[in-house]
Design an enzyme around this catalytic site. Structure first.
Site, PDB file in Angstrom:
ATOM      1  N   GLY A 228       0.783  -1.235   0.000  1.00 36.38           N
ATOM      2  CA  GLY A 228       0.000   0.000   0.000  1.00 36.38           C
ATOM      3  C   GLY A 228       0.813   1.283   0.000  1.00 36.38           C
ATOM      4  O   GLY A 228       0.476   2.246  -0.687  1.00 36.38           O
ATOM      5  N   GLU A 229       1.908   1.315   0.763  1.00 36.43           N
ATOM      6  CA  GLU A 229       2.686   2.550   0.883  1.00 36.43           C
ATOM      7  C   GLU A 229       3.846   2.616  -0.102  1.00 36.43           C
ATOM      8  O   GLU A 229       4.402   3.692  -0.358  1.00 36.43           O
ATOM      9  CB  GLU A 229       3.179   2.693   2.322  1.00 36.43           C
ATOM     10  CG  GLU A 229       2.023   2.951   3.272  1.00 36.43           C
ATOM     11  CD  GLU A 229       2.398   2.867   4.741  1.00 36.43           C
ATOM     12  OE1 GLU A 229       2.696   3.917   5.325  1.00 36.43           O
ATOM     13  OE2 GLU A 229       2.369   1.760   5.296  1.00 36.43           O
TER      14      GLU A 229
END
Length: 732
Positions: A698-699
């Site tokens: 996600g990051e």
């Protein structure tokens, strides 16, 4: 078995969201609901002399007004800003503009808003400390709540400098940035006797349950936290915030449910932010391109009352093989709320500096930027000496360069044109750690064929409902339509916070283990039952598909979950399993990697920059859903474009007031700013991170984008911009 893992399954919650039926916190309505509006300080430094509430209290429909003088004593807890909650009864100090001073509770939102506008606060104002230049700097011994040391070294910096034949010594800056999720933070608090229920916009329902119980000094079992849908968080909803505490206090005071929804403006002063950074970065190398030295000093700002350092040097420690390294942090106190986690904390701003400097070094050495990175590729973690659990960064470079057409790049600045536009090509590396935590999951198989899977995790909008449904369905051998995945309630089995890209790595192994355990229970019940068509079949010969159990050697003899339960006169079968990170995984360094390539066009007359193409290739272990994974990458790259070209929180240097605390003046990318994106994932098997082999995603995609764009700007113009965002005025 039903092979659906990795497939682009549509979001199971998609229809609810697009039809407006998904209940977000602000949508929740209960009987006898009252509304709260928080009033805040309008100065940045000083003391409260008086809060005059009589005019506000006289307004029709006002139920109560609670100032910090009337709030109970709050318990200080770790990971919670100690002065953000409220000034205490014996502390009238104002520490930042927008500090919460109290709450108005009324029958309607409009009445509460009007009454709050009548609250008059008298201050004794003093000059605030606002800028990095004004702040007194110090070097913290530890950072990130004590998790990381404030200084990291390996080798000898002086020795590395003496070995260097080429030095790049530059300063890179990133501005203050705010999260701006589509959904603003909200709380609905209800008390039944001594029991508190919170509907809350939180990235960690269990963490919020523990924190609010500790702060209010009530038993944890008396608190229930519910958060079924989130409209983004990105870190600003990770920790307990003062509006949640005030809402709980207000609801107990007026003895009825109270809802508080922060305005967009309040989000800028109530939920943290990413601090501006100033990064002194020195790279030393031989003429052949071998790094001899990395010295990275990161300076950031924090509040007057808490330490929060943006860990810009975290990726620098492990990204490249370099014998001599130093990471050091400097921190300054200013009149602001405490910063907090923001998507890829440390990695996003830190890799902007490191990957820009690597590009500058490549130019100084006349080496292709990819070749320089390959030459300094770290085959093991250079800081810990541990082997990687898996690493496919070289494949990311190779596939990305091929997709992008990197071999056609003329490396000379200002050499590529399209009509009146200067064309620039740039690239950068990306990395993010792969972490996980303990998770517990309950799986229940019903006689009607339905399967319920329950755990107290959260879905920020990233697709957790969907990918966990896929994990359970494949493990059980049933269709995804049969599985109902439930999350977002602290009454469910415990799961960690949704942050640090760890939800899939933490929760999916527990879902898989619980589903497998339930399946094995069913198989054992069947093969031990003389009335079962598969009675006596060895368990090792059994296959489950579409909820039916059989042996491939005798596929016409089948049993089903439903029939097994009916024969045993059971309405359902329930299994709860808990997983935790494997201690053996500590023998490996666990990171995701990627490479990002961009093409930009610059109107030299106007200084306008347009990103035309992006190619991102990532190695993130096993992909559970190719559609939601790609969506995560598109979102991260989009944010990286905003970070590079637009995002900046502007603060009045004299008053300490944020002047662009809205989505009109705080610029973020819109559809027309975003180019065609090509996203690929390197097939990667990682047996060490967890049982499913998933790694953080996600990051990761925001990391490196700003550097790739800055590198492309240099290639297009010959101007090196080291201060984000790269706005037209910096090119003219």
């Amino acid at each position: 078995m039903n092979k659906i893992l990795g497939k682009p399954l549509d979001r199971v919650d998609g229809k609810l969201k697009v039809t407006g039926k998904a209940p977000y916190t602000a949508d929740i309505s209960v009987e006898n609901l009252a509304y709260g509006v928080i009033f805040q300080s309008t100065i940045s430094q000083g003391k409260v002399i008086e809060i005059e509430t009589s005019n506000a209290a006289a307004c029709p429909g006002v139920l109560d007004i609670i100032t910090y003088k009337e709030t109970p004593t709050l318990v200080k807890i770790p990971f919670f800003p100690t002065k953000e909650n409220l000034p205490s009864e014996d502390d009238d100090n104002i520490y930042y503009n927008g500090q919460h001073l109290g709450i108005v509770i009324a029958e309607t939102l409009e009445k509460a808003e009007y009454a709050a506008s009548l609250v008059k606060i008298t201050y004794e104002e003093t000059a605030p400390t606002i800028t990095m230049a004004q702040a007194d700097m110090f070097e913290p011994e530890s950072i990130f709540f004590g998790i990381m040391p404030g200084k990291i070294t390996r080798g000898d910096i002086a020795e590395g400098k003496s070995q260097a034949e080429v030095l790049v010594e530059k300063v890179y800056t990133t501005p203050t940035e705010h999260h701006n999720p589509l959904e603003t933070s909200a709380t609905l608090a209800m008390w039944e006797g001594e029991n508190l229920t919170l509907y809350e916009t939180t990235q960690g329902i269990s963490a919020t349950q523990r924190s609010i119980a500790a702060v209010l000094d009530i038993p944890q079992e008396n608190v229930r936290v519910i958060s079924q849908y989130l409209g983004g968080g990105f870190g600003c909803k990770a920790l307990l915030r003062s509006h949640t505490i005030l809402t709980a206090i207000a609801a107990r005071q007026v003895q009825r449910p109270v809802k508080v929804v922060l305005t967009r403006s309040q989000m800028y002063t109530a939920c943290g932010y990413r601090s501006q950074t100033l990064q002194n970065l020195t790279l030393g190398a031989t003429k052949s391109g071998q790094l001899t030295l990395i010295n990275h000093i990161g300076t950031s700002l924090t509040s007057l009352f808490d330490d929060f350092v943006e860990p810009v040097g975290a990726p620098t420690t492990m990204m490249y093989a370099c014998p001599h390294l130093q990471i050091k942090y400097r921190l300054g106190r200013v009149n602001t709320i405490t910063p907090t986690f923001m998507r890829a904390p440390g990695e996003a701003p830190g890799m902007f500096a490191l990957e820009s400097a690597m590009d500058e070094l490549a130019i100084a050495l006349n080496i292709d930027p990819i070749e320089l990175r390959l030459q300094n590729h770290a085959d093991i973690d250079p800081q810990t000496g541990l082997p990687w659990s898996s690493k496919s960064l070289k494949q990311c470079y190779e596939q990305g360069a091929q997709l992008f057409g990197w071999s056609l790049r003329n490396p000379i600045p200002r050499s590529m044109h399209d009509g009146d536009f200067l064309i620039g090509w740039g690239m950068a590396s990306a990395t993010f750690p792969s972490n996980s935590g303990k998770s517990s999951v309950k799986v229940e198989i019903f006689a009607n064929g339905e399967v319920q899977v329950k755990t107290g995790t959260q879905d920020l909008g990233t697709g957790t409902y969907t990918v966990m449904t896929q994990v359970a369905a494949e493990a059980l051998g049933v269709s995804s339509q049969q599985v109902k995945f439930e999350l977002g309630d602290s009454n469910l089995p415990n799961a960690p916070i949704t942050g640090n890209s760890m939800t899939v790595g933490s929760v999916s192994p527990a879902v898989h283990q619980a589903a497998n355990a339930a399946k094995q229970r069913m198989i054992q019940m069947a093969i031990a039952d003389v009335n079962s068509p598969i009675y006596g079949t060895p368990a090792t010969d059994i296959t489950v598909e579409s909820g039916e159990i059989y042996s491939p050697q005798n596929p016409t003899q089948k049993d089903s979950y439903s029939e097994i339960l009916r024969r045993h006169h059971l309405a359902s079968l329930e299994v709860t399993e808990e997983t935790a990170p494997n201690p053996e995984s500590k023998k490996y360094s666990k990171h995701s990697f990627g490479a990002i390539f961009v093409e930009i066009a610059i109107d030299e007359l106007l200084g306008e920059i347009k990103v035309r193409r992006c190619v991102g290739v990532y190695s993130v272990g096993k992909i559970l859903n190719s559609k939601t994974a790609r969506s995560q990458v598109i979102g991260g790259i989009t944010w990286g474009i905003g970070m590079a070209l637009m995002e900046k929180t502007v603060m009045d240097a004299e008053q300490g007031r944020i002047v662009n605390r809205n989505l009109s003046d705080y610029l973020i990318p819109v559809h027309t700013d975003i180019p065609k994106m090509e996203v690929q994932f390197v097939e990667e098997t990682d047996p060490h991170v967890n049982t499913l082999g998933t790694k953080s995603l996600g990051e990761l995609p925001i990391v490196g984008v700003a550097a790739a764009i800055a590198n492309a700007v240099y290639h297009a113009t010959g101007k090196r911009i080291r201060d984000l965002p790269i706005t037209p005025d910096k090119l003219l």
